[in-house]
Design a protein around this motif. Sequence first.
Motif, mmCIF file in Angstrom:
data_model
loop_
_atom_site.group_PDB
_atom_site.id
_atom_site.type_symbol
_atom_site.label_atom_id
_atom_site.label_comp_id
_atom_site.label_asym_id
_atom_site.label_seq_id
_atom_site.Cartn_x
_atom_site.Cartn_y
_atom_site.Cartn_z
ATOM 1 N N ALA A 123 32.764 41.135 42.344
ATOM 2 C CA ALA A 123 32.927 41.486 40.925
ATOM 3 C C ALA A 123 34.608 41.796 40.815
ATOM 4 C CB ALA A 123 32.068 42.897 40.646
ATOM 5 N N GLU A 124 34.880 42.514 41.687
ATOM 6 C CA GLU A 124 36.577 42.709 41.501
ATOM 7 C C GLU A 124 37.451 41.522 41.547
ATOM 8 O OE1 GLU A 124 39.794 46.057 43.652
ATOM 9 O OE2 GLU A 124 37.503 45.936 44.219
ATOM 10 N N LEU A 125 37.063 40.563 42.314
ATOM 11 C CA LEU A 125 38.018 39.389 42.325
ATOM 12 C C LEU A 125 37.795 38.573 40.973
ATOM 13 C CD1 LEU A 125 37.052 38.028 45.650
ATOM 14 C CD2 LEU A 125 39.345 38.603 44.847
ATOM 15 N N LEU A 126 36.513 38.726 40.241
ATOM 16 C CA LEU A 126 36.376 37.737 39.087
ATOM 17 C C LEU A 126 36.800 38.654 37.883
ATOM 18 C CD1 LEU A 126 32.702 36.265 39.844
ATOM 19 C CD2 LEU A 126 35.117 35.459 39.874
ATOM 20 N N ALA A 127 37.178 40.074 37.946
ATOM 21 C CA ALA A 127 37.665 40.882 37.012
ATOM 22 C C ALA A 127 38.900 40.361 36.532
ATOM 23 C CB ALA A 127 37.718 42.154 37.401
ATOM 24 N N GLU A 128 39.254 40.477 35.085
ATOM 25 C CA GLU A 128 40.561 40.127 34.744
ATOM 26 C C GLU A 128 41.379 41.190 35.423
ATOM 27 O OE1 GLU A 128 41.776 37.774 32.783
ATOM 28 O OE2 GLU A 128 39.609 36.903 32.668
ATOM 29 N N PRO A 129 42.798 40.388 35.937
ATOM 30 C CA PRO A 129 43.612 41.271 36.453
ATOM 31 C C PRO A 129 44.138 42.607 35.315
ATOM 32 C CG PRO A 129 44.514 39.266 36.739
ATOM 33 C CD PRO A 129 43.308 39.175 35.768
ATOM 34 N N GLY A 130 44.092 43.868 35.932
ATOM 35 C CA GLY A 130 44.411 44.998 35.096
ATOM 36 C C GLY A 130 43.380 45.439 34.292
ATOM 37 N N ALA A 131 41.963 44.896 34.431
ATOM 38 C CA ALA A 131 40.871 45.279 33.495
ATOM 39 C C ALA A 131 40.686 46.772 34.150
ATOM 40 C CB ALA A 131 39.758 44.361 33.846
ATOM 41 N N ALA A 132 40.042 47.543 33.238
ATOM 42 C CA ALA A 132 39.582 48.987 33.720
ATOM 43 C C ALA A 132 38.159 48.671 34.408
ATOM 44 C CB ALA A 132 39.378 49.906 32.580
ATOM 45 N N GLU A 133 37.545 47.975 34.455
ATOM 46 C CA GLU A 133 36.066 47.800 34.918
ATOM 47 C C GLU A 133 36.095 46.392 35.828
ATOM 48 O OE1 GLU A 133 33.985 50.112 35.515
ATOM 49 O OE2 GLU A 133 34.904 51.344 34.027
ATOM 50 N N PRO A 134 35.235 46.393 36.969
ATOM 51 C CA PRO A 134 35.218 44.956 37.589
ATOM 52 C C PRO A 134 34.226 44.136 36.574
ATOM 53 C CG PRO A 134 33.875 46.725 38.605
ATOM 54 C CD PRO A 134 34.668 47.576 37.426
ATOM 55 N N ALA A 135 34.035 42.731 37.119
ATOM 56 C CA ALA A 135 33.346 41.948 36.124
ATOM 57 C C ALA A 135 31.696 42.159 36.555
ATOM 58 C CB ALA A 135 33.552 40.414 36.687
ATOM 59 N N ASP A 136 30.891 41.646 35.653
ATOM 60 C CA ASP A 136 29.563 41.799 35.873
ATOM 61 C C ASP A 136 29.220 41.432 37.394
ATOM 62 O OD1 ASP A 136 26.853 41.882 35.990
ATOM 63 O OD2 ASP A 136 26.694 40.913 34.118
ATOM 64 N N PRO A 137 28.363 42.156 38.194
ATOM 65 C CA PRO A 137 28.268 41.946 39.371
ATOM 66 C C PRO A 137 27.440 40.764 39.770
ATOM 67 C CG PRO A 137 27.505 44.170 39.148
ATOM 68 C CD PRO A 137 28.039 43.843 37.813
ATOM 69 N N ALA A 138 26.816 40.251 38.472
ATOM 70 C CA ALA A 138 25.957 39.096 38.481
ATOM 71 C C ALA A 138 26.778 37.703 37.974
ATOM 72 C CB ALA A 138 24.785 39.027 37.454
ATOM 73 N N LEU A 195 49.558 30.527 46.983
ATOM 74 C CA LEU A 195 48.858 30.371 45.557
ATOM 75 C C LEU A 195 49.147 31.437 44.849
ATOM 76 C CD1 LEU A 195 45.364 29.445 47.038
ATOM 77 C CD2 LEU A 195 47.288 28.061 46.466
ATOM 78 N N ALA A 196 49.221 31.140 43.234
ATOM 79 C CA ALA A 196 49.419 32.309 42.175
ATOM 80 C C ALA A 196 47.990 33.161 42.313
ATOM 81 C CB ALA A 196 49.692 31.777 40.941
ATOM 82 N N GLU A 197 48.422 34.479 41.993
ATOM 83 C CA GLU A 197 47.163 35.583 42.013
ATOM 84 C C GLU A 197 45.989 34.882 41.371
ATOM 85 O OE1 GLU A 197 45.805 40.015 40.431
ATOM 86 O OE2 GLU A 197 48.138 39.378 40.385
ATOM 87 N N PRO A 198 45.873 34.420 40.338
ATOM 88 C CA PRO A 198 44.675 33.795 39.632
ATOM 89 C C PRO A 198 43.919 32.919 40.523
ATOM 90 C CG PRO A 198 46.266 33.962 37.828
ATOM 91 C CD PRO A 198 47.074 34.048 39.381
ATOM 92 N N GLN A 199 44.851 32.045 41.222
ATOM 93 C CA GLN A 199 44.200 30.876 42.263
ATOM 94 C C GLN A 199 43.655 31.808 43.509
ATOM 95 O OE1 GLN A 199 47.553 28.692 42.848
ATOM 96 N NE2 GLN A 199 47.662 27.646 40.982
ATOM 97 N N VAL A 200 44.380 32.761 43.812
ATOM 98 C CA VAL A 200 43.628 33.377 45.152
ATOM 99 C C VAL A 200 42.320 34.242 44.535
ATOM 100 C CG1 VAL A 200 44.238 35.446 46.568
ATOM 101 C CG2 VAL A 200 46.255 33.766 45.863
ATOM 102 N N ARG A 201 42.287 34.698 43.419
ATOM 103 C CA ARG A 201 41.212 35.188 42.907
ATOM 104 C C ARG A 201 40.071 34.196 43.037
ATOM 105 N NH1 ARG A 201 41.072 40.332 40.497
ATOM 106 N NH2 ARG A 201 43.107 41.401 40.431
ATOM 107 N N PRO A 261 50.329 40.114 45.817
ATOM 108 C CA PRO A 261 50.599 40.515 44.517
ATOM 109 C C PRO A 261 49.946 42.014 44.002
ATOM 110 C CG PRO A 261 49.394 38.231 45.055
ATOM 111 C CD PRO A 261 49.601 39.030 46.094
ATOM 112 N N ASP A 262 50.518 42.652 43.115
ATOM 113 C CA ASP A 262 50.017 44.207 42.846
ATOM 114 C C ASP A 262 48.704 44.150 42.730
ATOM 115 O OD1 ASP A 262 52.691 44.549 43.176
ATOM 116 O OD2 ASP A 262 53.297 44.943 41.113
ATOM 117 N N GLY A 263 48.007 43.386 41.654
ATOM 118 C CA GLY A 263 46.778 43.214 41.527
ATOM 119 C C GLY A 263 45.728 42.996 42.616
ATOM 120 N N LEU A 264 46.215 42.536 43.553
ATOM 121 C CA LEU A 264 45.184 42.174 45.069
ATOM 122 C C LEU A 264 45.483 43.048 46.058
ATOM 123 C CD1 LEU A 264 45.420 38.253 44.719
ATOM 124 C CD2 LEU A 264 43.353 39.846 43.990
ATOM 125 N N ARG A 265 46.789 43.785 46.208
ATOM 126 C CA ARG A 265 47.234 44.658 47.518
ATOM 127 C C ARG A 265 46.213 45.382 47.676
ATOM 128 N NH1 ARG A 265 51.778 46.499 45.734
ATOM 129 N NH2 ARG A 265 52.931 44.271 46.297
#
Length: 342
Positions: A258-273, A108-114, A232-236
């Motif tokens: 939260a990390e999986l739902l964050a945009e790849p390369g984002a400085a902060e993880p997604a909202d934990p909720a 799968l591609a990285e967004p799909q793995v996320r 993938p670099d963003g998941l390694r």
Amino acid sequence: MRTPLSDPQRVGPYQIVGRLGSGGMGWVYLGRSPTGRMVAVKVVRPELAMEPEFRDRFEREVDAARAVGSLFTAAVVDADTHGDPPWLATVYVPGPSLAEEVARNGPLAEPQVRLLGAGLAEALRAIHAAGVVHRDLKPSNVLLAPDGPRVIDFGISRMLGAAGLTRSGIVLGTPAFMSPEQITGMMVGPSSDLFSLGGVLLFAATGEQPFPGGEGHLYRLVHGEPELDGAPDGLRELIRRCLAKEPGDRPNLDDLLAELLAEPGAAEPADPASSAEHALQAGGWPFPAVAETLRVHELPPPSGNAGTPGPTASCLTLHAQTLLDAGLTGEMIVEAMTRAGR
């Protein structure tokens, strides 16, 4: 075609339509309830059913699965742990396993793995909240349903705090995705499932296991470093932390989600909720490569003249995966099923 003579025609109140698969513990059948609901019926092998210890384990499997309520698991709808043989029925998930999907269409591609990982993290959160450790999370126990992944098969799960039923010296699980503490017979807790999740995510992204098989495989799993070059670099780094040897060094599920739902390369993880369900709805699940397979799996067997499924159509529904692997397209299978149901 009929169900093989060695298979039952009925289990409890369920008419058996055909066999879905088999394993060391028994067989899994597609069953139909008196109201027409499709279920997956797991039947224990007779020789195992004769062992009191195994019956205890099977009863715990049913209790563990019933304790978990999540969109990302397959709910138990019925069971008879004292039957001859014992059996349980779960919601039928009309989709291929992750192992089948990667074998057929590649990683799968990285967004799909996320998205996949977010659904699995939500499933594990529900499993652990119910006081259960799955202990056998692997690609073949992840089904790709139309609305997200499903974690199935609580066959060797254990209720937290419950006394173990495993004989001394026997390790249960699938070595390629087991945690070091499982391999060495140490205490297994929720973080063990995080280790297995790291292996599943790597498999989804690369088609490879973190610790390749062959001679010395178990030693490498317990003492060596995982092979993550293809990740993938963003998941390694996320996968590496899941595969930490020490349970305490693995991430907790809230942070992982939260990390999986964050945009790849984002400085902060997604909202934990953030919700995996919302992300899956917004993120294009099911993926294009699997949508055709899902379309075939979702089709119920066409009805015959008496309101019962036509035998040829039932067979095609159950073996749609085999037909796809043989090179037939989903459209060809749908057309054949439609003709068979007339």
